[in-house]
Design a protein around this motif. Structure first.
Motif, mmCIF file in Angstrom:
data_model
loop_
_atom_site.group_PDB
_atom_site.id
_atom_site.type_symbol
_atom_site.label_atom_id
_atom_site.label_comp_id
_atom_site.label_asym_id
_atom_site.label_seq_id
_atom_site.Cartn_x
_atom_site.Cartn_y
_atom_site.Cartn_z
ATOM 1 N N ARG A 8 100.082 -4.490 67.357
ATOM 2 C CA ARG A 8 101.290 -3.886 66.793
ATOM 3 C C ARG A 8 101.030 -3.544 65.332
ATOM 4 O O ARG A 8 100.287 -4.243 64.652
ATOM 5 C CB ARG A 8 102.474 -4.845 66.891
ATOM 6 C CG ARG A 8 102.830 -5.234 68.328
ATOM 7 C CD ARG A 8 103.960 -6.237 68.359
ATOM 8 N NE ARG A 8 105.242 -5.614 68.199
ATOM 9 C CZ ARG A 8 105.948 -5.063 69.186
ATOM 10 N NH1 ARG A 8 105.456 -5.043 70.406
ATOM 11 N NH2 ARG A 8 107.127 -4.542 68.965
ATOM 12 N N LYS A 9 101.677 -2.503 64.863
ATOM 13 C CA LYS A 9 101.507 -2.123 63.466
ATOM 14 C C LYS A 9 102.290 -3.076 62.564
ATOM 15 O O LYS A 9 103.272 -3.700 62.996
ATOM 16 C CB LYS A 9 101.945 -0.680 63.248
ATOM 17 C CG LYS A 9 103.406 -0.432 63.476
ATOM 18 C CD LYS A 9 103.756 1.027 63.306
ATOM 19 C CE LYS A 9 105.238 1.219 63.565
ATOM 20 N NZ LYS A 9 105.666 2.572 63.371
ATOM 21 N N HIS B 74 96.705 -7.801 62.809
ATOM 22 C CA HIS B 74 97.512 -6.817 63.533
ATOM 23 C C HIS B 74 96.706 -6.096 64.607
ATOM 24 O O HIS B 74 97.272 -5.640 65.600
ATOM 25 C CB HIS B 74 98.187 -5.844 62.567
ATOM 26 C CG HIS B 74 99.443 -6.417 61.999
ATOM 27 N ND1 HIS B 74 100.613 -6.489 62.716
ATOM 28 C CD2 HIS B 74 99.695 -6.995 60.800
ATOM 29 C CE1 HIS B 74 101.541 -7.072 61.976
ATOM 30 N NE2 HIS B 74 101.007 -7.387 60.810
#
Length: 159
Positions: free
Chosen positions: A129-130, A124
């Motif tokens: 992006r989370k 990630h």
């Protein structure tokens, strides 16, 4: 003409896929998500059930059953695939418990869990992006089905 109704599983996969576009992150997930799934099953497997003939595996079997029901309601073909995955996880836990003992199975499960999550967060980081589960915990269940659906698509199977 009737519009094709999008299934909930398709919406979940579309959202999950939008958080997993980076090729490296996808490759990490294909390995780490099943590893996390097995490690969670193994961790729950190790929780004893006192006062029964079955000392281990009962809680894991129950957890796998309820997770399987979720998958089967979303997609019967994916549900059947996840049933096979859960069967494999249970058999592997039983085999490792018999060969190595419960303390070693627990240690292995903890190690796999930690390493796989480290890999996930590295993926990630590359993705930028989370993880999806930070927005909705249901994505902890969607991840394994998403990996299985990738396999289904490669095999030309519908889900």
């Amino acid at each position: 003409m009737h519009a094709v109704t999008e299934r909930p599983i398709d919406r979940y996969f579309a959202s999950y896929s939008s958080d997993h576009r980076n090729r490296l992150n996808q490759r990490i997930h294909v390995v780490a998500v099943p590893a996390i799934l097995w490690s969670v099953v193994a961790l729950v497997w190790c929780v004893p059930v006192f006062g029964t003939l079955l000392k281990t595996g009962v809680w894991a079997a129950l957890a796998m059953f309820f997770a399987w029901m979720f998958y089967y309601r979303m997609s019967r073909p994916l549900g059947l695939g996840m049933l096979a995955v859960f069967f494999f996880c249970g058999c592997l836990c039983r085999l490792l418990e018999a060969r190595l003992g419960l303390p070693a199975l627990l240690g292995l499960a903890v190690a796999v869990f930690v390493l796989a999550w480290i890999a996930q967060f590295i993926g990630h980081k590359y993705e930028g992006r989370k993880p999806s589960f930070l927005t909705d915990l249901v994505y902890l269940l969607i991840g394994p089905a998403w990996v299985l659906a990738k396999f289904y698509r490669q095999m030309g199977w519908k889900y």
